[in-house]
Design a protein around this motif. Sequence first.
Motif, PDB file in Angstrom:
ATOM      1  N   ARG A  42       0.871  -1.185   0.000  1.00 16.22           N
ATOM      2  CA  ARG A  42       0.000   0.000   0.000  1.00 16.22           C
ATOM      3  C   ARG A  42       0.903   1.229   0.000  1.00 16.22           C
ATOM      4  N   PRO A  43       1.076   1.863  -1.163  1.00 14.09           N
ATOM      5  CA  PRO A  43       2.016   2.988  -1.258  1.00 14.09           C
ATOM      6  C   PRO A  43       1.510   4.227  -0.533  1.00 14.09           C
ATOM      7  N   SER A  67       7.130   4.184  -1.989  1.00 14.41           N
ATOM      8  CA  SER A  67       7.127   2.982  -1.152  1.00 14.41           C
ATOM      9  C   SER A  67       8.551   2.492  -0.973  1.00 14.41           C
ATOM     10  N   THR A  68       8.862   2.027   0.222  1.00 16.75           N
ATOM     11  CA  THR A  68      10.178   1.441   0.476  1.00 16.75           C
ATOM     12  C   THR A  68      10.295   0.060  -0.146  1.00 16.75           C
ATOM     13  N   SER A  69       9.183  -0.528  -0.568  1.00 15.08           N
ATOM     14  CA  SER A  69       9.200  -1.871  -1.152  1.00 15.08           C
ATOM     15  C   SER A  69       9.661  -1.864  -2.602  1.00 15.08           C
ATOM     16  N   VAL A  70       9.607  -0.709  -3.252  1.00  8.93           N
ATOM     17  CA  VAL A  70      10.095  -0.599  -4.629  1.00  8.93           C
ATOM     18  C   VAL A  70      11.591  -0.307  -4.591  1.00  8.93           C
ATOM     19  N   PRO A  71      12.412  -1.071  -5.297  1.00  2.94           N
ATOM     20  CA  PRO A  71      13.861  -0.847  -5.248  1.00  2.94           C
ATOM     21  C   PRO A  71      14.244   0.493  -5.849  1.00  2.94           C
ATOM     22  N   PRO A  72      15.327   1.096  -5.367  1.00  2.00           N
ATOM     23  CA  PRO A  72      15.760   2.389  -5.909  1.00  2.00           C
ATOM     24  C   PRO A  72      16.501   2.199  -7.228  1.00  2.00           C
ATOM     25  N   PRO A  73      16.540   3.233  -8.048  1.00  3.50           N
ATOM     26  CA  PRO A  73      17.356   3.184  -9.261  1.00  3.50           C
ATOM     27  C   PRO A  73      18.830   3.363  -8.897  1.00  3.50           C
ATOM     28  N   PRO A  74      19.727   3.164  -9.853  1.00  5.94           N
ATOM     29  CA  PRO A  74      21.146   3.425  -9.571  1.00  5.94           C
ATOM     30  C   PRO A  74      21.367   4.871  -9.125  1.00  5.94           C
ATOM     31  N   GLU A  75      22.361   5.067  -8.289  1.00  7.19           N
ATOM     32  CA  GLU A  75      22.669   6.408  -7.792  1.00  7.19           C
ATOM     33  C   GLU A  75      22.929   7.352  -8.969  1.00  7.19           C
ATOM     34  N   TYR A 116      -4.130   7.377 -12.909  1.00  9.47           N
ATOM     35  CA  TYR A 116      -3.194   6.253 -12.865  1.00  9.47           C
ATOM     36  C   TYR A 116      -2.303   6.418 -11.641  1.00  9.47           C
ATOM     37  N   ASP A 117      -1.954   5.308 -11.011  1.00  4.44           N
ATOM     38  CA  ASP A 117      -1.053   5.340  -9.863  1.00  4.44           C
ATOM     39  C   ASP A 117       0.305   4.773 -10.275  1.00  4.44           C
ATOM     40  N   VAL A 118       1.350   5.540 -10.010  1.00  2.50           N
ATOM     41  CA  VAL A 118       2.724   5.126 -10.288  1.00  2.50           C
ATOM     42  C   VAL A 118       3.481   5.114  -8.965  1.00  2.50           C
ATOM     43  N   VAL A 119       4.140   4.004  -8.654  1.00  2.00           N
ATOM     44  CA  VAL A 119       4.849   3.875  -7.380  1.00  2.00           C
ATOM     45  C   VAL A 119       6.347   3.766  -7.652  1.00  2.00           C
ATOM     46  N   ILE A 120       7.129   4.628  -6.991  1.00  2.00           N
ATOM     47  CA  ILE A 120       8.591   4.578  -7.104  1.00  2.00           C
ATOM     48  C   ILE A 120       9.180   4.453  -5.705  1.00  2.00           C
ATOM     49  N   ASN A 121      10.475   4.249  -5.642  1.00  2.00           N
ATOM     50  CA  ASN A 121      11.164   4.116  -4.372  1.00  2.00           C
ATOM     51  C   ASN A 121      11.017   5.388  -3.536  1.00  2.00           C
ATOM     52  N   GLN A 122      10.807   5.205  -2.237  1.00  2.00           N
ATOM     53  CA  GLN A 122      10.546   6.343  -1.360  1.00  2.00           C
ATOM     54  C   GLN A 122      11.730   7.306  -1.280  1.00  2.00           C
ATOM     55  N   ASP A 123      12.940   6.778  -1.138  1.00  2.00           N
ATOM     56  CA  ASP A 123      14.107   7.659  -1.040  1.00  2.00           C
ATOM     57  C   ASP A 123      14.319   8.446  -2.331  1.00  2.00           C
ATOM     58  N   PHE A 124      14.097   7.772  -3.475  1.00  2.00           N
ATOM     59  CA  PHE A 124      14.268   8.462  -4.750  1.00  2.00           C
ATOM     60  C   PHE A 124      13.195   9.535  -4.928  1.00  2.00           C
ATOM     61  N   PHE A 125      11.980   9.238  -4.456  1.00  2.00           N
ATOM     62  CA  PHE A 125      10.918  10.256  -4.531  1.00  2.00           C
ATOM     63  C   PHE A 125      11.277  11.465  -3.675  1.00  2.00           C
ATOM     64  N   GLN A 126      11.744  11.209  -2.440  1.00  2.00           N
ATOM     65  CA  GLN A 126      12.103  12.321  -1.557  1.00  2.00           C
ATOM     66  C   GLN A 126      13.230  13.156  -2.157  1.00  2.00           C
ATOM     67  N   LYS A 127      14.168  12.491  -2.827  1.00  2.00           N
ATOM     68  CA  LYS A 127      15.252  13.206  -3.488  1.00  2.00           C
ATOM     69  C   LYS A 127      14.716  14.113  -4.587  1.00  2.00           C
ATOM     70  N   SER A 128      13.703  13.619  -5.314  1.00  2.00           N
ATOM     71  CA  SER A 128      13.150  14.404  -6.421  1.00  2.00           C
ATOM     72  C   SER A 128      12.399  15.637  -5.931  1.00  2.00           C
ATOM     73  N   GLN A 129      11.945  15.629  -4.677  1.00  2.33           N
ATOM     74  CA  GLN A 129      11.201  16.772  -4.157  1.00  2.33           C
ATOM     75  C   GLN A 129      12.111  17.922  -3.744  1.00  2.33           C
ATOM     76  N   LYS A 130      13.415  17.640  -3.668  1.00  2.00           N
ATOM     77  CA  LYS A 130      14.366  18.666  -3.256  1.00  2.00           C
ATOM     78  C   LYS A 130      14.996  19.391  -4.442  1.00  2.00           C
ATOM     79  N   ASP A 131      14.718  18.879  -5.652  1.00  2.00           N
ATOM     80  CA  ASP A 131      15.339  19.461  -6.842  1.00  2.00           C
ATOM     81  C   ASP A 131      14.317  19.432  -7.979  1.00  2.00           C
ATOM     82  N   PRO A 132      13.924  20.601  -8.505  1.00  2.00           N
ATOM     83  CA  PRO A 132      12.916  20.637  -9.583  1.00  2.00           C
ATOM     84  C   PRO A 132      13.310  19.819 -10.805  1.00  2.00           C
TER      85      PRO A 132
END
Length: 276
Positions: A42-43, A67-75, A116-132
């Motif tokens: 449940r994202p 969601s933390t259940s979705v793996p992150p992309p490469p750094e 539509y619902d799209v789920v990505i890794n939580q850390d990567f999402f948080q990173k995207s919110q800090k940079d337009p």
Amino acid sequence: MTDSSLLNSELELQQQEELYQQLLFQTRGKLQAETPDSTLIRPQPGLCVKTFSEPNKQKVFINICQSTSVPPPPELSREELVQLLQSEDPSGYRVPMSLGEPHAETDNNSQGCTAYDVVINQDFFQKSQKDPLFQQFVILVSVEGLENKYSLELNRDWKVLKNRKFLGSVSEQNIRTKGRPVIQELQPQPECSLVVEPPTGHPEYLIAEIKLPGVSSSRSLVLDVGEDRLVLTARPSLYHLDIFHPFLVDQQNSVAQYNKSTQILTVTMPVGSSAP
């Protein structure tokens, strides 16, 4: 005197009805829920993007969830992202995501729309919110993912809603818990034909005929009938079919029948309308 042929006919009808119930799943995702290498998540809401489908200009909302259940992309650094976007093949960088099924919603003006619902890794999402720049990149890959999966064309002039993180209600999604190996034995896709009845005018039924040579019993079949999708697995690892069709069908009144002599599965689905 009892008419034995009538008794046999009633017995066959009873067996046929049992087969229908066995083959037909009435909810989406049941097949994935029973797959051992997937899990329900449940994202958490993230941000909501408003755009339009082309060329009909219908409103489309994209709920980008985390969601933390979705793996992150490469750094990826900001400099690397700039180089990636300027490269000739930016598709070489993959962002793991789960793309949900379309669901009908209403906007603030009580007008119908699709979300539509799209789920990505939580850390990567948080990173995207800090940079337009990262946020626009996340939106872009989400749009392209939906376009590829559902054969859509979405307007690139999107808008991030400020006071809404999600349109509709957050639904569970199935995601893979283990990746596919680089080399694997693929399940062959069976031969499938789709026809509509009547062949001219507005179709009343969509009929799928699936040839399953080697399948001796319907007990080995797992069928999932979605509104615009048909998923079939023949166990153990004989066949796997996953197709989208251009109609919205009545799942509750769809029926399936397997003919052991011809080894053909026939799925008859009442048609509601064309898929969006």
